[in-house]
Motif scaffolding. Structure first.
Motif, PDB file in Angstrom:
ATOM      1  N   ALA A 154       0.828  -1.167  -0.381  1.00 31.68           N
ATOM      2  CA  ALA A 154       0.044   0.579   0.092  1.00 31.68           C
ATOM      3  C   ALA A 154       0.848   1.275  -0.047  1.00 31.68           C
ATOM      4  O   ALA A 154       1.026   2.111  -0.500  1.00 31.68           O
ATOM      5  CB  ALA A 154      -0.966  -0.098   1.470  1.00 31.68           C
ATOM      6  N   ASN A 155       2.503   1.396   1.179  1.00 34.43           N
ATOM      7  CA  ASN A 155       3.381   2.246   0.892  1.00 34.43           C
ATOM      8  C   ASN A 155       3.324   2.599  -0.460  1.00 34.43           C
ATOM      9  O   ASN A 155       3.519   3.797  -1.284  1.00 34.43           O
ATOM     10  CB  ASN A 155       4.444   1.984   1.713  1.00 34.43           C
ATOM     11  CG  ASN A 155       4.646   0.851   1.983  1.00 34.43           C
ATOM     12  OD1 ASN A 155       4.669   0.036   1.371  1.00 34.43           O
ATOM     13  ND2 ASN A 155       5.038   0.569   3.571  1.00 34.43           N
ATOM     14  N   TYR A 156       3.833   1.722  -0.859  1.00 31.87           N
ATOM     15  CA  TYR A 156       4.928   1.227  -2.379  1.00 31.87           C
ATOM     16  C   TYR A 156       4.180   2.100  -3.151  1.00 31.87           C
ATOM     17  O   TYR A 156       4.307   3.206  -4.445  1.00 31.87           O
ATOM     18  CB  TYR A 156       5.172   0.324  -2.670  1.00 31.87           C
ATOM     19  CG  TYR A 156       6.951   0.348  -3.569  1.00 31.87           C
ATOM     20  CD1 TYR A 156       7.523   1.072  -4.234  1.00 31.87           C
ATOM     21  CD2 TYR A 156       5.732  -0.785  -5.281  1.00 31.87           C
ATOM     22  CE1 TYR A 156       8.457   1.118  -4.729  1.00 31.87           C
ATOM     23  CE2 TYR A 156       6.980  -0.326  -6.256  1.00 31.87           C
ATOM     24  CZ  TYR A 156       7.993   0.365  -5.918  1.00 31.87           C
ATOM     25  OH  TYR A 156       9.236   0.112  -7.065  1.00 31.87           O
ATOM     26  N   ALA A 157       2.910   1.614  -3.888  1.00 34.40           N
ATOM     27  CA  ALA A 157       1.981   1.742  -4.284  1.00 34.40           C
ATOM     28  C   ALA A 157       1.244   2.829  -4.313  1.00 34.40           C
ATOM     29  O   ALA A 157       1.204   3.858  -5.759  1.00 34.40           O
ATOM     30  CB  ALA A 157       0.543   0.719  -4.254  1.00 34.40           C
ATOM     31  N   ALA A 158       0.908   3.623  -3.374  1.00 37.45           N
ATOM     32  CA  ALA A 158       0.503   5.044  -3.245  1.00 37.45           C
ATOM     33  C   ALA A 158       1.679   5.946  -3.697  1.00 37.45           C
ATOM     34  O   ALA A 158       1.800   7.074  -4.485  1.00 37.45           O
ATOM     35  CB  ALA A 158      -0.338   5.669  -1.739  1.00 37.45           C
ATOM     36  N   SER A 159       2.597   5.763  -3.437  1.00 39.44           N
ATOM     37  CA  SER A 159       3.980   6.372  -3.798  1.00 39.44           C
ATOM     38  C   SER A 159       4.561   6.512  -5.409  1.00 39.44           C
ATOM     39  O   SER A 159       4.834   7.489  -5.908  1.00 39.44           O
ATOM     40  CB  SER A 159       5.503   6.287  -3.004  1.00 39.44           C
ATOM     41  OG  SER A 159       5.830   5.090  -3.459  1.00 39.44           O
ATOM     42  N   LYS A 160       4.151   5.633  -5.688  1.00 43.03           N
ATOM     43  CA  LYS A 160       4.153   5.814  -7.498  1.00 43.03           C
ATOM     44  C   LYS A 160       2.764   5.707  -7.633  1.00 43.03           C
ATOM     45  O   LYS A 160       3.649   6.307  -9.221  1.00 43.03           O
ATOM     46  CB  LYS A 160       4.623   4.492  -7.717  1.00 43.03           C
ATOM     47  CG  LYS A 160       5.934   3.190  -6.844  1.00 43.03           C
ATOM     48  CD  LYS A 160       7.070   4.348  -7.577  1.00 43.03           C
ATOM     49  CE  LYS A 160       8.558   4.020  -7.128  1.00 43.03           C
ATOM     50  NZ  LYS A 160       9.522   4.107  -7.603  1.00 43.03           N
ATOM     51  N   ALA A 161       1.812   5.805  -7.495  1.00 39.12           N
ATOM     52  CA  ALA A 161       0.837   6.347  -8.240  1.00 39.12           C
ATOM     53  C   ALA A 161       1.212   8.063  -7.868  1.00 39.12           C
ATOM     54  O   ALA A 161       0.777   9.388  -9.147  1.00 39.12           O
ATOM     55  CB  ALA A 161      -0.486   5.917  -7.940  1.00 39.12           C
ATOM     56  N   GLY A 162       1.280   8.120  -6.820  1.00 44.04           N
ATOM     57  CA  GLY A 162       2.224   9.860  -6.277  1.00 44.04           C
ATOM     58  C   GLY A 162       2.894  10.508  -7.338  1.00 44.04           C
ATOM     59  O   GLY A 162       2.811  11.668  -8.212  1.00 44.04           O
ATOM     60  N   ILE A 163       3.881   9.431  -7.629  1.00 38.10           N
ATOM     61  CA  ILE A 163       4.585  10.310  -9.182  1.00 38.10           C
ATOM     62  C   ILE A 163       4.144  10.296  -9.946  1.00 38.10           C
ATOM     63  O   ILE A 163       4.281  11.184 -10.781  1.00 38.10           O
ATOM     64  CB  ILE A 163       5.844   8.998  -8.995  1.00 38.10           C
ATOM     65  CG1 ILE A 163       6.965   9.534  -8.209  1.00 38.10           C
ATOM     66  CG2 ILE A 163       6.687   9.716 -10.298  1.00 38.10           C
ATOM     67  CD1 ILE A 163       7.724   7.784  -7.298  1.00 38.10           C
ATOM     68  N   ILE A 164       2.967   8.861 -10.503  1.00 37.62           N
ATOM     69  CA  ILE A 164       2.213   9.933 -11.972  1.00 37.62           C
ATOM     70  C   ILE A 164       1.448  11.456 -11.788  1.00 37.62           C
ATOM     71  O   ILE A 164       2.030  12.175 -12.457  1.00 37.62           O
ATOM     72  CB  ILE A 164       1.379   8.882 -12.092  1.00 37.62           C
ATOM     73  CG1 ILE A 164       1.796   7.319 -12.342  1.00 37.62           C
ATOM     74  CG2 ILE A 164       0.941   8.819 -13.568  1.00 37.62           C
ATOM     75  CD1 ILE A 164       2.230   5.885 -12.469  1.00 37.62           C
TER      76      ILE A 164
END
Ligand code: NDP
Length: 248
Positions: A154-164
């Motif tokens: 959840a942390n990693y996916a949120a960070s990588k979606a935030g990058i987009i």
């Protein structure tokens, strides 16, 4: 692909190993002077040495991407040393996996600070120098996990979606200044990060990849090279998946 990056100066965060090292190598093979960053001094020195055989002016700078002041100091030092920063590849990233109810606050914070705040810090610090020249290529390394999600990340996916989201907003801000901002979303790539996976998990993932293999750092590096080159000058705010079809 062959890109002509002669005379260009590139910063690749997390360039001391894995995908970042592969990206820096391909950029240097195409004529760029690469500055790589990482936290581990020894690993950084070794990686910088390898790059110098391709382009003698390449250097390593120790850097924690989550610390804005450090990032600003390094960006200034690079600009002072080379007189320009043309390319920024925001690649440094970590995982700290755990199912949501067991995930510690610290795991959430560390992943968001490195993966998302790190991209904000580096882009903010470097864009100021790109604006002086009205030229820049910024490539942010996201992940297909941003689109697909993954249990325990959840942390990693949120960070990588935030990058987009960040990529698209900043692409709009900088579009009239000669600066493009794009993202690359890799699938599963063979590096230390995926080496840590158990064989069963790895087999399960292979079964989901239409091309039937994990990606290589070269696969990702070639996509970054394209977005960093003048061939991609009319592409901005785009996300390029490099996943062997894992995410279609
Ligand atoms: P690695 O773990 O192999 O390398 C990570 C790099 O980032 C290292 O150079 C590391 O250097 C640096 N780094 C980590 N934390 C920090 C920090 N706080 N400040 C500065 N540098 C830091 O990762 P990969 O090569 O596998 O991944 C690179 C990027 O690609 C990451 O953003 C990752 O999320 C993304 N990605 C990877 C995939 C994969 O399958 N491998 C798939 C999709 C995306 P040091 O430890 O010395 O600081």
């Amino acid at each position: 692909m062959k890109g002509d990056l002669k005379g260009k100066v590139a910063i690749v965060t997390g360039g001391s190993r894995g995908i970042g090292q592969g990206i820096a190598t391909v950029l240097a093979q195409n004529g760029a002077t690469c500055v790589i960053t990482g936290r581990d001094e020894k690993r950084l020195a070794l990686a910088a040495q390898a790059l110098q055989s391709l382009e003698p002016a390449c250097r390593g700078f120790r850097l924690h991407v989550e610390k804005l002041q450090e990032v600003e100091e390094v960006a200034k030092a690079v600009f002072d040393a080379y007189g320009r920063i043309d390319i920024l590849v925001n690649n440094a990233g970590i995982t700290s996996d755990q199912l949501l109810l067991r995930m510690k606050e610290d795991q959430w914070d560390r992943v968001m600070e490195t993966n998302l705040k790190g991209v904000f810090n580096c882009t903010k610090a470097v864009a100021r120098y790109m604006l002086k020249k009205r030229y820049g290529r910024i490539v942010n390394i996201s992940s297909v996990i941003a689109f697909m999600g993954n249990p325990g990340q959840a942390n990693y996916a949120a960070s990588k979606a935030g990058i987009i989201g960040f990529t698209k907003a900043v692409a709009r801000e900088l579009a009239r200044k000669g600066i493009t901002v794009n993202a690359v979303a890799p699938g599963y790539i063979q590096t230390d990060m995926t080496e840590a996976m158990e064989q069963r998990a790895r087999d399960g993932i292979l079964a989901l990849i239409p091309q039937g293999r994990l990606g290589t750092v070269e696969d990702v590096a070639q996509a970054v090279l394209f977005l960093a080159s003048d061939a991609a000058s009319y592409i901005t705010g785009h996300v390029l998946n490099v996943s062997g079809g894992l995410y279609i």
